[in-house]
Design a protein around this motif. Structure first.
Motif, PDB file in Angstrom:
ATOM      1  N   GLY A 152       0.756  -1.257   0.000  1.00 33.94           N
ATOM      2  CA  GLY A 152       0.000   0.000   0.000  1.00 33.94           C
ATOM      3  C   GLY A 152       0.772   1.282   0.000  1.00 33.94           C
ATOM      4  O   GLY A 152       0.303   2.278  -0.547  1.00 33.94           O
ATOM      5  N   ALA A 153       1.977   1.295   0.626  1.00 28.86           N
ATOM      6  CA  ALA A 153       2.663   2.592   0.691  1.00 28.86           C
ATOM      7  C   ALA A 153       4.114   2.534   0.213  1.00 28.86           C
ATOM      8  O   ALA A 153       4.612   3.501  -0.332  1.00 28.86           O
ATOM      9  CB  ALA A 153       2.620   3.142   2.110  1.00 28.86           C
ATOM     10  N   ASN A 154       4.773   1.413   0.455  1.00 30.68           N
ATOM     11  CA  ASN A 154       6.130   1.224  -0.062  1.00 30.68           C
ATOM     12  C   ASN A 154       7.072   2.374   0.257  1.00 30.68           C
ATOM     13  O   ASN A 154       7.527   2.520   1.372  1.00 30.68           O
ATOM     14  CB  ASN A 154       6.068   0.892  -1.555  1.00 30.68           C
ATOM     15  CG  ASN A 154       5.303  -0.408  -1.778  1.00 30.68           C
ATOM     16  OD1 ASN A 154       5.796  -1.461  -1.432  1.00 30.68           O
ATOM     17  ND2 ASN A 154       4.086  -0.330  -2.286  1.00 30.68           N
ATOM     18  N   LEU A 155       7.360   3.234  -0.726  1.00 30.08           N
ATOM     19  CA  LEU A 155       8.369   4.289  -0.518  1.00 30.08           C
ATOM     20  C   LEU A 155       7.822   5.520   0.201  1.00 30.08           C
ATOM     21  O   LEU A 155       8.573   6.414   0.556  1.00 30.08           O
ATOM     22  CB  LEU A 155       8.954   4.718  -1.866  1.00 30.08           C
ATOM     23  CG  LEU A 155       9.712   3.632  -2.634  1.00 30.08           C
ATOM     24  CD1 LEU A 155      10.086   4.129  -4.027  1.00 30.08           C
ATOM     25  CD2 LEU A 155      10.970   3.216  -1.870  1.00 30.08           C
ATOM     26  N   GLY A 156       6.525   5.591   0.367  1.00 31.57           N
ATOM     27  CA  GLY A 156       5.926   6.767   1.005  1.00 31.57           C
ATOM     28  C   GLY A 156       4.523   6.999   0.473  1.00 31.57           C
ATOM     29  O   GLY A 156       3.913   6.105  -0.117  1.00 31.57           O
ATOM     30  N   ALA A 157       4.024   8.190   0.669  1.00 29.26           N
ATOM     31  CA  ALA A 157       2.651   8.501   0.267  1.00 29.26           C
ATOM     32  C   ALA A 157       2.620   9.025  -1.165  1.00 29.26           C
ATOM     33  O   ALA A 157       3.365   9.938  -1.516  1.00 29.26           O
ATOM     34  CB  ALA A 157       2.048   9.531   1.211  1.00 29.26           C
TER      35      ALA A 157
END
Ligand SMILES: Cc1cc2nc3c(=O)[nH]c(=O)nc-3n(C[C@H](O)[C@H](O)[C@H](O)COP(=O)(O)O)c2cc1C
Length: 195
Positions: A152-157
């Motif tokens: 859902g977010a991995n590296l950030g938003a």
């Protein structure tokens, strides 16, 4: 204190989602401050090297107020609109201008926690690349970069705004990534936050 830096010249999608991130962090008991490039006088770094000798920037523009905030910050959020597949020029100018605070104190950013938010008009318009630019800044400066975790977010938003504030507000996946990223950012602050 957490400082959220909005790299959009408009009061639209990026500022809105950054405000939401800061609200989520306030709910976790954290003090926050939003600083925006909007309407600010921001010069480019000219590599004059005045700061290397004098430990301050020769350019006495609106970045001075951000330097003061960053001194207090134990966590930093860069929120940028995607421009041509990467961070906005305003965001990059802010990053480059931090050379002077690092010249004054090479540990200025050390162990501060960082997270990123990228909003793009297209679904895959360069949000991940923009986040990597933000994380690269954090890593170079000795910060602790925080993503949002897998599923859902991995590296950030990341937000798909369709170029409107309304589009950002309707992006449920974007808000899921924001929630996951602020949660992990707060956890990192708890675990590693030094100031
Ligand atoms: C100069 C410029 C370049 C842009 N390049 C991209 C791009 O490469 N990829 C993308 O998805 N959106 C691009 N956009 C659209 C913005 O990223 C998008 O509308 C964003 O949500 C704007 O944020 P704001 O509402 O905070 O201004 C570009 C917009 C501008 C003005």
């Amino acid at each position: 204190m957490i400082v959220g830096i909005c790299g959009s010249p408009r009061k639209q999608a990026t500022e809105h989602v950054l405000e939401e991130a800061l609200r989520m962090l306030q709910e976790k008991g954290l003090e926050t401050k939003l600083w925006t490039v909007r309407g600010k006088w921001i010069e480019f770094c000219t590599h004059c090297d005045y700061c290397l000798k004098n430990k301050e920037c020769v350019l006495q523009d609106d970045l001075q107020e951000l330097y003061a905030l960053l001194t207090e910050a134990k966590g930093i959020i860069f929120a940028t609109p995607v421009y041509n597949g990467g961070v906005s020029a305003q965001t990059k100018a802010v990053m480059d201008r931090t050379r002077s605070v690092v010249a004054g104190d090479k540990n200025f950013f050390k162990n501060k926690i960082g997270m990123g938010i990228a909003t793009g008009g297209d679904r895959n318009g360069g949000q991940e690349f923009a986040l990597m630019q933000i994380h690269t800044f954090y890593i170079i400066n000795g910060m602790i970069p925080s993503g949002g975790g897998f599923f859902g977010a991995n590296l950030g938003a990341t937000f798909w705004t369709k170029d409107t504030l309304e589009g950002a507000k309707l992006d449920e996946e974007g808000f899921r990534s924001l929630k996951k990223t602020t949660k992990r950012f707060a956890e990192y602050l708890e675990l590693y936050g030094k100031k």
